[in-house]
Design a protein around this motif. Structure first.
Motif, PDB file in Angstrom:
ATOM      1  N   ASP A  53       0.811  -1.228   0.000  1.00  0.00           N
ATOM      2  CA  ASP A  53       0.000   0.000   0.000  1.00  0.00           C
ATOM      3  C   ASP A  53       0.838   1.268   0.000  1.00  0.00           C
ATOM      4  O   ASP A  53       0.326   2.370   0.168  1.00  0.00           O
ATOM      5  N   LYS A  54       2.156   1.123  -0.216  1.00  0.00           N
ATOM      6  CA  LYS A  54       3.017   2.314  -0.213  1.00  0.00           C
ATOM      7  C   LYS A  54       3.241   2.796  -1.654  1.00  0.00           C
ATOM      8  O   LYS A  54       3.709   2.034  -2.504  1.00  0.00           O
ATOM      9  N   GLN A  55       2.867   4.057  -1.889  1.00  0.00           N
ATOM     10  CA  GLN A  55       3.006   4.587  -3.247  1.00  0.00           C
ATOM     11  C   GLN A  55       4.431   5.057  -3.499  1.00  0.00           C
ATOM     12  O   GLN A  55       4.995   5.820  -2.713  1.00  0.00           O
ATOM     13  N   ALA A  56       5.024   4.586  -4.598  1.00  0.00           N
ATOM     14  CA  ALA A  56       6.414   4.947  -4.914  1.00  0.00           C
ATOM     15  C   ALA A  56       6.498   5.869  -6.122  1.00  0.00           C
ATOM     16  O   ALA A  56       7.471   6.615  -6.269  1.00  0.00           O
ATOM     17  N   ILE A  57       5.505   5.813  -7.003  1.00  0.00           N
ATOM     18  CA  ILE A  57       5.472   6.683  -8.189  1.00  0.00           C
ATOM     19  C   ILE A  57       4.056   7.235  -8.300  1.00  0.00           C
ATOM     20  O   ILE A  57       3.075   6.493  -8.171  1.00  0.00           O
ATOM     21  N   VAL A  69      19.303  10.555 -25.162  1.00  0.00           N
ATOM     22  CA  VAL A  69      19.707  10.090 -23.843  1.00  0.00           C
ATOM     23  C   VAL A  69      18.946  10.963 -22.864  1.00  0.00           C
ATOM     24  O   VAL A  69      19.070  12.196 -22.898  1.00  0.00           O
ATOM     25  N   ILE A  70      18.116  10.322 -22.037  1.00  0.00           N
ATOM     26  CA  ILE A  70      17.400  11.083 -21.018  1.00  0.00           C
ATOM     27  C   ILE A  70      17.903  10.623 -19.657  1.00  0.00           C
ATOM     28  O   ILE A  70      18.009   9.422 -19.403  1.00  0.00           O
ATOM     29  N   ALA A  71      18.282  11.590 -18.824  1.00  0.00           N
ATOM     30  CA  ALA A  71      18.800  11.266 -17.490  1.00  0.00           C
ATOM     31  C   ALA A  71      17.689  11.430 -16.465  1.00  0.00           C
ATOM     32  O   ALA A  71      16.881  12.350 -16.548  1.00  0.00           O
ATOM     33  N   MET A  72      17.650  10.504 -15.505  1.00  0.00           N
ATOM     34  CA  MET A  72      16.712  10.601 -14.387  1.00  0.00           C
ATOM     35  C   MET A  72      17.532  10.886 -13.139  1.00  0.00           C
ATOM     36  O   MET A  72      18.434  10.106 -12.802  1.00  0.00           O
ATOM     37  N   ILE A  73      17.242  12.004 -12.508  1.00  0.00           N
ATOM     38  CA  ILE A  73      17.994  12.360 -11.305  1.00  0.00           C
ATOM     39  C   ILE A  73      17.016  12.614 -10.157  1.00  0.00           C
ATOM     40  O   ILE A  73      15.810  12.783 -10.383  1.00  0.00           O
ATOM     41  N   GLY A  79      12.289   7.226  -6.400  1.00  0.00           N
ATOM     42  CA  GLY A  79      11.551   6.382  -7.340  1.00  0.00           C
ATOM     43  C   GLY A  79      12.185   6.226  -8.709  1.00  0.00           C
ATOM     44  O   GLY A  79      11.573   5.671  -9.621  1.00  0.00           O
ATOM     45  N   LYS A  80      13.429   6.642  -8.865  1.00  0.00           N
ATOM     46  CA  LYS A  80      14.082   6.569 -10.185  1.00  0.00           C
ATOM     47  C   LYS A  80      14.157   5.122 -10.688  1.00  0.00           C
ATOM     48  O   LYS A  80      13.768   4.827 -11.818  1.00  0.00           O
ATOM     49  N   SER A  81      14.662   4.217  -9.824  1.00  0.00           N
ATOM     50  CA  SER A  81      14.802   2.820 -10.250  1.00  0.00           C
ATOM     51  C   SER A  81      13.435   2.188 -10.478  1.00  0.00           C
ATOM     52  O   SER A  81      13.243   1.414 -11.419  1.00  0.00           O
ATOM     53  N   THR A  82      12.493   2.529  -9.607  1.00  0.00           N
ATOM     54  CA  THR A  82      11.138   1.985  -9.748  1.00  0.00           C
ATOM     55  C   THR A  82      10.559   2.386 -11.102  1.00  0.00           C
ATOM     56  O   THR A  82      10.015   1.546 -11.832  1.00  0.00           O
ATOM     57  N   PHE A  83      10.710   3.661 -11.446  1.00  0.00           N
ATOM     58  CA  PHE A  83      10.161   4.128 -12.723  1.00  0.00           C
ATOM     59  C   PHE A  83      10.879   3.461 -13.894  1.00  0.00           C
ATOM     60  O   PHE A  83      10.247   3.006 -14.850  1.00  0.00           O
ATOM     61  N   ASN A  88      10.435  -1.734 -18.735  1.00  0.00           N
ATOM     62  CA  ASN A  88      10.527  -3.063 -19.369  1.00  0.00           C
ATOM     63  C   ASN A  88       9.891  -4.151 -18.495  1.00  0.00           C
ATOM     64  O   ASN A  88      10.238  -5.319 -18.609  1.00  0.00           O
ATOM     65  N   ARG A  89       8.984  -3.696 -17.649  1.00  0.00           N
ATOM     66  CA  ARG A  89       8.212  -4.603 -16.788  1.00  0.00           C
ATOM     67  C   ARG A  89       9.095  -5.430 -15.863  1.00  0.00           C
ATOM     68  O   ARG A  89       8.735  -6.560 -15.508  1.00  0.00           O
ATOM     69  N   MET A  90      10.214  -4.867 -15.490  1.00  0.00           N
ATOM     70  CA  MET A  90      11.068  -5.562 -14.525  1.00  0.00           C
ATOM     71  C   MET A  90      10.391  -5.614 -13.158  1.00  0.00           C
ATOM     72  O   MET A  90      10.679  -6.500 -12.358  1.00  0.00           O
ATOM     73  N   ASN A  91       9.493  -4.634 -12.884  1.00  0.00           N
ATOM     74  CA  ASN A  91       8.792  -4.651 -11.596  1.00  0.00           C
ATOM     75  C   ASN A  91       7.853  -5.842 -11.470  1.00  0.00           C
ATOM     76  O   ASN A  91       7.404  -6.153 -10.371  1.00  0.00           O
ATOM     77  N   ASP A  92       7.532  -6.503 -12.593  1.00  0.00           N
ATOM     78  CA  ASP A  92       6.661  -7.694 -12.539  1.00  0.00           C
ATOM     79  C   ASP A  92       7.258  -8.760 -11.619  1.00  0.00           C
ATOM     80  O   ASP A  92       6.544  -9.619 -11.116  1.00  0.00           O
ATOM     81  N   THR A  93       8.598  -8.713 -11.467  1.00  0.00           N
ATOM     82  CA  THR A  93       9.256  -9.758 -10.674  1.00  0.00           C
ATOM     83  C   THR A  93       9.117  -9.488  -9.167  1.00  0.00           C
ATOM     84  O   THR A  93       9.529 -10.304  -8.353  1.00  0.00           O
ATOM     85  N   ILE A  94       8.548  -8.326  -8.796  1.00  0.00           N
ATOM     86  CA  ILE A  94       8.372  -7.999  -7.369  1.00  0.00           C
ATOM     87  C   ILE A  94       6.894  -8.195  -7.017  1.00  0.00           C
ATOM     88  O   ILE A  94       6.025  -7.477  -7.517  1.00  0.00           O
TER      89      ILE A  94
END
Ligand SMILES: Nc1ncnc2c1ncn2[C@@H]1O[C@H](COP(=O)(O)OP(=O)(O)OP(=O)(O)O)[C@@H](O)[C@H]1O
Ligand SMILES: [Mg+2]
Length: 289
Positions: A53-57, A69-73, A79-83, A88-94
């Motif tokens: 229930d914790k919102q990260a994005i 090239v777009i940088a996320m800082i 939430g950079k890694s989460t976004f 590529n749906r890597m969050n599906d593994t969590i």
């Protein structure tokens, strides 16, 4: 710094704006800057991410252009890694992770039920913070992907892909005489370039990089940055970095995240020389983060 260019915090709060931390003014989640590009490779619309229930994005809308090239800082935990993992749906593994909103790659919703994540992760490849070569030979590290994706039928075609991928990753000359030795025996910087070669080998359109230089020394970092510069002629690159100098050196656009919100996005020069939002200004001038 021109204070009158900073985002007007008395602007009306958008309806879809959710406060994820009470210390942040409610209108601060309204992104400043142009979130769209003319010829997008990816479109992210109203993306929310929750871990249980914790919102990260929170309601992130952003286009990612072709060959940019777009940088996320942003500060740790924003939430950079989460976004990035949403792309590529890597969050599906969590297991606890839930995503809503829309993410399109070349106009197709990557969260569509019919989307197979295996080809998606070849189209949108990922390079991690810590180089993670497979416990296999240098050759096999690069050959594995094209083989399982059925990109070649003959050994000579595979050899060509391995050589050209290592070449494009700037590693061929250093490894061509020891292709059968373990990838894990290379230096950290070489391992990271091997991981980039492995990603390139399956013909991606987008390469996601999550702090790819944080475990590397300045010389290895410079090589990866040079490589990013060369690769963006062919690929779209999204890079998360804690180094503002690196973001300024390698990217054309920069996105600043804060507490799960995309605060500001714009041309990298503008973000670093004339940020429009107070939070961006505070971060880049080192007032927090
Ligand atoms: N697997 C997970 N399970 C639960 N919560 C998570 C998970 N991964 C991240 N979070 C939480 O989501 C929020 C965003 O984390 P994320 O790792 O995306 O931040 P970040 O900006 O990449 O940080 P850093 O710069 O430290 O890498 C944080 O509050 C974090 O605790
Ligand atoms: Mg991270």
């Amino acid at each position: 710094m021109q204070t009158n260019t900073l985002y007007n915090s008395s602007a009306t709060q958008p309806d879809n704006c959710i406060n994820i931390q009470s210390s942040i003014a409610s209108d601060d989640c309204h992104t400043v800057g142009n979130t769209s590009v003319k010829n997008p490779r990816m479109n992210c619309r109203n993306v929310d991410v929750f871990y249980a229930d914790k919102q990260a994005i929170n309601q992130v809308t952003l286009d990612i252009g072709r060959n940019e090239v777009i940088a996320m800082i942003g500060p740790s935990g924003c939430g950079k890694s989460t976004f990035l993992r949403c792309l590529n749906r890597m969050n599906d593994t969590i297991d606890s992770c839930r995503i809503s909103g829309e993410i399109l790659l070349d106009g197709q919703n990557i969260y569509d039920k019919r989307q197979d994540v295996v080809p998606l992760r070849a189209q949108v490849g990922m390079v991690f913070q810590k180089p993670n070569p497979f416990p296999k030979s240098i050759y096999e590290n690069v050959a594995y992907g094209p083989r399982i994706h059925g990109l070649t039928s003959t050994k000579s075609d595979l050899d060509i892909i391995v050589e050209s991928s290592l070449n494009r990753a700037g590693l061929w000359d250093e490894v061509k005489d020891r292709l059968n030795q373990p990838g894990t025996g290379l230096s950290g910087g070489q391992q990271q370039r091997l991981c980039i070669a492995r990603t390139i080998a399956v013909g991606p359109e987008v390469i996601l990089m999550d702090e790819p230089c944080s475990a590397l020394d300045p010389i290895a970092t410079a090589k990866i940055e040079e490589l990013i510069d060369e690769l963006h002629e062919e690929y779209t690159i999204v890079i998360v970095t804690h180094s503002m100098q690196q973001a300024a050196r390698v990217s054309q656009r920069t996105a600043y995240f804060h507490l799960g919100n995309l605060i500001e996005v714009g041309e990298t020069n503008q973000i670093f020389s004339n940020p429009r939002h107070k939070l961006t200004e505070d971060y880049i001038t080192g007032r927090f983060g």
